[in-house]
Enzyme design. Structure first.
Site, PDB file in Angstrom:
ATOM      1  N   CYS A   1       0.785  -1.233   0.000  1.00  0.00           N
ATOM      2  CA  CYS A   1       0.000   0.000   0.000  1.00  0.00           C
ATOM      3  C   CYS A   1       0.821   1.290   0.000  1.00  0.00           C
ATOM      4  CB  CYS A   1      -0.959   0.016   1.187  1.00  0.00           C
ATOM      5  SG  CYS A   1      -2.098   1.431   1.085  1.00  0.00           S
TER       6      CYS A   1
ATOM      7  N   CYS B   1     -18.534  -5.910   0.175  1.00  0.00           N
ATOM      8  CA  CYS B   1     -17.600  -5.912  -0.951  1.00  0.00           C
ATOM      9  C   CYS B   1     -16.287  -6.440  -0.404  1.00  0.00           C
ATOM     10  CB  CYS B   1     -17.436  -4.486  -1.501  1.00  0.00           C
ATOM     11  SG  CYS B   1     -16.136  -4.338  -2.736  1.00  0.00           S
TER      12      CYS B   1
END
Ligand code: SAM
Ligand code: DTB
Ligand code: SF4
Length: 330
Positions: free
Chosen positions: A75, A203
């Site tokens: 990330c 999700c």
């Protein structure tokens, strides 16, 4: 957890029942099928549940960028790595609503807001709830991804009208510790349960191309497809290699193996939207076309993901025109 009205997901077995009992061996065997057979099975599952010419279109916005205390090795927003991403404050409501309106005008049906937090503070949650209310009032579906949630935070988000919460398992349980040390696998499952129990659509997906082995891709799909209720939306990200992160220079993943991952997600979770997520900027149109043939039926649309590039809107419009695909209406 009981299977309630959200139970729409799952591959019907011979009796038409929903499957949440996939074994790793079955999933391994799917990955190993000859490519034409795998694609046939994936397309059969896709057509039994969706119009194969429709693609759901979501636009992402980073509402709170950088400075994240977590150490997710992929990330660019982790404070642990020097990636050039500056830490910013939570975006103002006006700015978020202006971006949402632009996304709607460009043709998106869902607006997804991401924050680089380990978990939201309660006073920040109030601000995010106001954003959700405002975006929903424009007629867009809403999705947020804010890190870990407690049950009461999930309930507050639901009360503000939130449609979807994104929280990924990211990889297999075995490989997970090589990627993230600051948040456990079980904490991710707990957040998913809080979201589900609050009545918010889930999700949840992962990333491939992080140096995981084939068995880790099996394990990731297995973990998703054996959740008590399948996520309504399953994002499959191809790692975007960002300078400064520990995963900046790996070998990546073969495009055909990526397509296989999409196909196995489609077969095992046939009523979920499978999103061809991060990584499209570096993919050829032909690879993306194979992903749609393998059952992907959702994309992120607009020139930016959270901090990295996504294909320009006109490239995507051209691609969808060439393939005869249409944006799904809500
Ligand atoms: N901070 C929140 C969290 O992690 O729960 C929300 C935002 S986070 C950026 C959402 C997801 O983006 C991650 O779980 C990961 O799957 C995906 N992601 C982040 N960086 C990525 C990269 N470089 N390549 C592909 N996917 C990435
Ligand atoms: C997901 O699975 N992919 C999106 C969304 N959920 C939030 C994020 C992709 C981020 C890619 C790296 C970046 O742009 O910072
Ligand atoms: Fe933070 Fe989310 Fe990035 Fe992990 S993926 S470092 S939690 S923003």
């Amino acid at each position: 957890m009981t299977l309630g009205t959200y139970e729409k997901a799952g591959f019907p077995d011979a009796d038409g029942a929903i499957r949440h009992d996939w074994t790793r061996a079955e999933i391994r065997d799917l990955f190993a099928l000859p490519f034409p057979e795998l694609m046939f099975q994936a397309q059969s599952a896709h057509r039994a549940n969706f119009d194969p010419a429709e693609v759901q279109v979501s636009t992402l916005l980073s509402i709170k960028t950088g400075g994240c205390p977590e150490d997710c090795a992929y990330c660019p927003q982790s404070a642990a790595y020097d990636t050039g991403v500056k830490a910013e404050k939570l975006m103002s409501l006006d700015k978020v609503l202006a971006e949402a309106q632009a996304a709607k005008d460009a043709g998106a049906s869902r607006f997804c807001m991401g924050a680089a937090w380990r978990e939201p503070k309660d006073r920040d949650l109030d601000k995010v709830c106001a954003m959700i209310e405002g975006v929903r009032a424009m007629g867009l579906e809403t999705c947020v991804t804010l890190g870990m949630l407690t049950g009461s935070q999930a309930t507050r988000l639901k009360a503000s009208g939130l449609d979807y919460y994104n929280h990924n398992l990211d990889t297999s349980p075995e490989f997970y510790g090589a990627i993230i040390t600051t948040r456990t696998w079980q904490e991710r499952l707990d957040t998913l349960e809080h979201v589900r129990d609050a009545g918010i659509h889930v999700c949840c997906g992962g990333i491939v191309g992080m140096g995981e082995g084939a068995e880790d891709r099996v394990g990731m799909i297995h973990a998703l497809a054996t959740l008590p209720v399948h996520p309504e939306s399953v994002p499959i990200n191809m790692l975007v290699q960002v300078q400064g992160t520990p995963l900046a220079s790996g070998a990546g993943i073969d495009a055909i193996e990526f397509v296989r991952t999409i196909a196995v997600a489609r077969i095992t979770m046939p009523r979920s939207m499978v999103r061809l997520s991060a990584g499209r900027e570096d993919m050829t149109d032909e690879t993306q076309a194979l992903c749609f043939l393998a059952g992907a039926n959702s994309i992120f649309y607009g020139p930016k993901l959270l901090t990295t590039a996504n294909p320009a809107a006109d490239r995507d419009r051209r691609l969808m025109d060439r393939l005869g695909l249409r944006a799904m209406q809500v």
